[in-house]
Design a protein around this motif. Sequence first.
Motif, PDB file in Angstrom:
ATOM      1  N   GLN A 244       0.821  -1.205   0.000  1.00 14.43           N
ATOM      2  CA  GLN A 244       0.000   0.000   0.000  1.00 14.43           C
ATOM      3  C   GLN A 244       0.858   1.260   0.000  1.00 14.43           C
ATOM      4  OE1 GLN A 244      -3.038   0.023   3.009  1.00 14.43           O
ATOM      5  NE2 GLN A 244      -3.816  -2.001   2.477  1.00 14.43           N
ATOM      6  N   ALA A 245       1.964   1.241   0.732  1.00 14.83           N
ATOM      7  CA  ALA A 245       2.872   2.391   0.728  1.00 14.83           C
ATOM      8  C   ALA A 245       3.449   2.624  -0.654  1.00 14.83           C
ATOM      9  CB  ALA A 245       3.987   2.178   1.749  1.00 14.83           C
ATOM     10  N   SER A 246       3.750   1.544  -1.371  1.00 19.70           N
ATOM     11  CA  SER A 246       4.256   1.668  -2.738  1.00 19.70           C
ATOM     12  C   SER A 246       3.197   2.282  -3.651  1.00 19.70           C
ATOM     13  CB  SER A 246       4.673   0.292  -3.270  1.00 19.70           C
ATOM     14  OG  SER A 246       5.033   0.354  -4.631  1.00 19.70           O
ATOM     15  N   ARG A 247       1.959   1.869  -3.492  1.00 19.49           N
ATOM     16  CA  ARG A 247       0.891   2.418  -4.328  1.00 19.49           C
ATOM     17  C   ARG A 247       0.649   3.898  -4.025  1.00 19.49           C
ATOM     18  NH1 ARG A 247      -1.683  -2.559  -2.463  1.00 19.49           N
ATOM     19  NH2 ARG A 247      -1.324  -4.195  -4.011  1.00 19.49           N
ATOM     20  N   ASP A 248       0.717   4.252  -2.759  1.00 19.44           N
ATOM     21  CA  ASP A 248       0.537   5.666  -2.393  1.00 19.44           C
ATOM     22  C   ASP A 248       1.586   6.540  -3.052  1.00 19.44           C
ATOM     23  OD1 ASP A 248      -1.610   4.974  -0.830  1.00 19.44           O
ATOM     24  OD2 ASP A 248      -0.486   4.962   1.057  1.00 19.44           O
ATOM     25  N   LEU A 249       2.828   6.094  -3.024  1.00 17.77           N
ATOM     26  CA  LEU A 249       3.904   6.859  -3.646  1.00 17.77           C
ATOM     27  C   LEU A 249       3.723   6.920  -5.153  1.00 17.77           C
ATOM     28  CD1 LEU A 249       6.579   8.381  -3.321  1.00 17.77           C
ATOM     29  CD2 LEU A 249       7.762   6.174  -3.449  1.00 17.77           C
ATOM     30  N   ALA A 250       3.272   5.830  -5.751  1.00 16.28           N
ATOM     31  CA  ALA A 250       3.071   5.801  -7.197  1.00 16.28           C
ATOM     32  C   ALA A 250       2.040   6.829  -7.639  1.00 16.28           C
ATOM     33  CB  ALA A 250       2.661   4.405  -7.646  1.00 16.28           C
ATOM     34  N   VAL A 251       0.921   6.908  -6.920  1.00 20.98           N
ATOM     35  CA  VAL A 251      -0.138   7.848  -7.292  1.00 20.98           C
ATOM     36  C   VAL A 251       0.359   9.286  -7.180  1.00 20.98           C
ATOM     37  CG1 VAL A 251      -2.384   8.750  -6.578  1.00 20.98           C
ATOM     38  CG2 VAL A 251      -2.038   6.296  -6.747  1.00 20.98           C
ATOM     39  N   LEU A 252       1.136   9.587  -6.152  1.00 24.61           N
ATOM     40  CA  LEU A 252       1.657  10.949  -5.986  1.00 24.61           C
ATOM     41  C   LEU A 252       2.587  11.342  -7.126  1.00 24.61           C
ATOM     42  CD1 LEU A 252       2.304  10.905  -2.160  1.00 24.61           C
ATOM     43  CD2 LEU A 252       0.758  12.467  -3.343  1.00 24.61           C
ATOM     44  N   THR A 253       3.245  10.379  -7.723  1.00 19.78           N
ATOM     45  CA  THR A 253       4.146  10.666  -8.841  1.00 19.78           C
ATOM     46  C   THR A 253       3.477  10.461 -10.187  1.00 19.78           C
ATOM     47  OG1 THR A 253       5.048   8.408  -8.701  1.00 19.78           O
ATOM     48  CG2 THR A 253       6.200  10.137  -7.487  1.00 19.78           C
ATOM     49  N   GLY A 254       2.153  10.303 -10.191  1.00 21.66           N
ATOM     50  CA  GLY A 254       1.417  10.198 -11.439  1.00 21.66           C
ATOM     51  C   GLY A 254       1.579   8.886 -12.166  1.00 21.66           C
ATOM     52  N   ALA A 255       1.960   7.829 -11.455  1.00 23.66           N
ATOM     53  CA  ALA A 255       2.170   6.527 -12.082  1.00 23.66           C
ATOM     54  C   ALA A 255       1.053   5.562 -11.687  1.00 23.66           C
ATOM     55  CB  ALA A 255       3.523   5.955 -11.672  1.00 23.66           C
ATOM     56  N   TYR A 256       1.013   4.418 -12.367  1.00 29.73           N
ATOM     57  CA  TYR A 256       0.023   3.404 -12.029  1.00 29.73           C
ATOM     58  C   TYR A 256       0.307   2.875 -10.621  1.00 29.73           C
ATOM     59  CZ  TYR A 256      -2.932  -0.711 -12.173  1.00 29.73           C
ATOM     60  OH  TYR A 256      -3.880  -1.648 -11.875  1.00 29.73           O
ATOM     61  N   PRO A 257      -0.732   2.730  -9.787  1.00 29.14           N
ATOM     62  CA  PRO A 257      -0.499   2.316  -8.400  1.00 29.14           C
ATOM     63  C   PRO A 257      -0.207   0.825  -8.252  1.00 29.14           C
ATOM     64  CG  PRO A 257      -2.847   2.662  -8.788  1.00 29.14           C
ATOM     65  CD  PRO A 257      -2.135   3.113 -10.038  1.00 29.14           C
ATOM     66  N   ASP A 258       1.016   0.440  -8.565  1.00 22.57           N
ATOM     67  CA  ASP A 258       1.423  -0.945  -8.359  1.00 22.57           C
ATOM     68  C   ASP A 258       2.303  -1.039  -7.110  1.00 22.57           C
ATOM     69  OD1 ASP A 258       3.963  -0.025  -9.074  1.00 22.57           O
ATOM     70  OD2 ASP A 258       3.704  -0.616 -11.161  1.00 22.57           O
ATOM     71  N   ALA A 259       2.736  -2.245  -6.806  1.00 21.38           N
ATOM     72  CA  ALA A 259       3.519  -2.474  -5.587  1.00 21.38           C
ATOM     73  C   ALA A 259       4.992  -2.716  -5.896  1.00 21.38           C
ATOM     74  CB  ALA A 259       2.946  -3.662  -4.822  1.00 21.38           C
ATOM     75  N   SER A 260       5.476  -2.182  -6.999  1.00 24.23           N
ATOM     76  CA  SER A 260       6.836  -2.491  -7.435  1.00 24.23           C
ATOM     77  C   SER A 260       7.903  -1.620  -6.790  1.00 24.23           C
ATOM     78  CB  SER A 260       6.925  -2.334  -8.963  1.00 24.23           C
ATOM     79  OG  SER A 260       6.655  -0.983  -9.339  1.00 24.23           O
TER      80      SER A 260
END
Length: 463
Positions: A244-260
């Motif tokens: 979930q932390a990975s997805r949160d960071l992804a959304v803030l950077t305008g990327a797809y919310p994955d767990a990578s």
Amino acid sequence: MSSIRFAIPSLAAGVLLVSCPSLPSAKSDERDEGLEFGGEYASGRAPVPELVGSLSDLFRDGELKKQIRLSQSKNPDLAEAAARLEEAGFNTRNARAGLFPSIDASGEARRLKTNSSGGGNNFGSVITNSYSASLDAQWEVDVWGRIRAGVAAADADRNAVAADYAAASQSIAAQTAQAYFDLIAAGKLEDLATRRLESFQNTLDLVNRRFELGTADLGELDLARTDVETAKSTINQRRNSRDQASRDLAVLTGAYPDASRTASDWPSLKRGVAAGIPSTLLESRPDIFSAYQRIRAADANVKVAHRDLFPKFSLTAGSGQQSSVLSNLAESNFTVWSLVGGLAGPVIDGGERRAELGAANARAKQALASYRSTVLNAFREVENALGSEQYLKKQEEATARALDAARSAEDRSLRNYESGLVEILTVLDATRRRFTAEEDLISLKNLRFQNRVALALALGKAY
């Protein structure tokens, strides 16, 4: 404790001074007294945001700097704020257009057929062509300054939206940094959960060997198995939190919310919060500037509503040419022209304009109250972050000492258990205490980093 209460700053003084502005009285809605403010804010120049760059300088982490840069260029909420700023610019241009005459051009081509009768029963038809062109100009003479007040309101609104954009930029940068630290903490907690499972599994193996030798009972074996299964459950919880932390960071950077996304090491934070932070740093906060500009806009709108009670003067001019031959329209001498001066004013409108003036007064009071609230909340945020910095630092130091003691106690209890001096419950309890202290230390480290970001956001700059 570090504090910003060193002297009465200009910002705090401004809160007191604007507490009694010369707003038009609600009981005498025809008064037209404007708010008076001094200082650099009156120039309409928004503060230059420094948070984005100063965060990268404070934490010195290449990956964090990259994530913040991505958030500034890819975040959809920031793109929306930029579009609102663009719209506000066009609204200002639209308001300024009222200061100038408007000119409309029109043209018309007409073909007319009429029937005519000659002698006897002879009938014929006549076809005529008609061409016309005209220019019409209209201009409202801004005798009372109503249009100019509208322009001032639009300018202030645009300045407020520009500050809102700067505030959004800072907020998204801060959220990105905090999400990055959450991802680091989640990764470390996942790793800790894995090590916890390994530790409890080793203890279970030890108890199982003693059980087979007849020196441990079934109750001790069940206790050890309980902690192993609990540790397995915790691993899944920690992995979910990390994803979930990975997805949160992804959304803030305008990327797809994955767990990578992964982050493992805390960035360096070598400098603490120095005492004597100048309170004038708050003047660089864009939300305060935005609230102030909305006071100016509301005050200007009061003037607009007040001037709307007075008559409007307008000039209308028109000129045109009409001919049966299209080429004649190119001649410069117009055959028809007019010039009209007009005066229009309200006579009976059911109190609509006076009600609008009263509403404008109320909106100005709302803007003033919002400004005061914004300033007071800014001081509260800074004081809270400064206080938390001191307490979190002391908590982290005490927890680190507790962890050292827990490790020592765990080692001692394990040796005593192998010697038959203590029960397995003592070993398991010591192990739980050690992992709890280690987990608390990770969480406190994250809270300190989060709080430093909150302090930077409160001040408008990483200090």
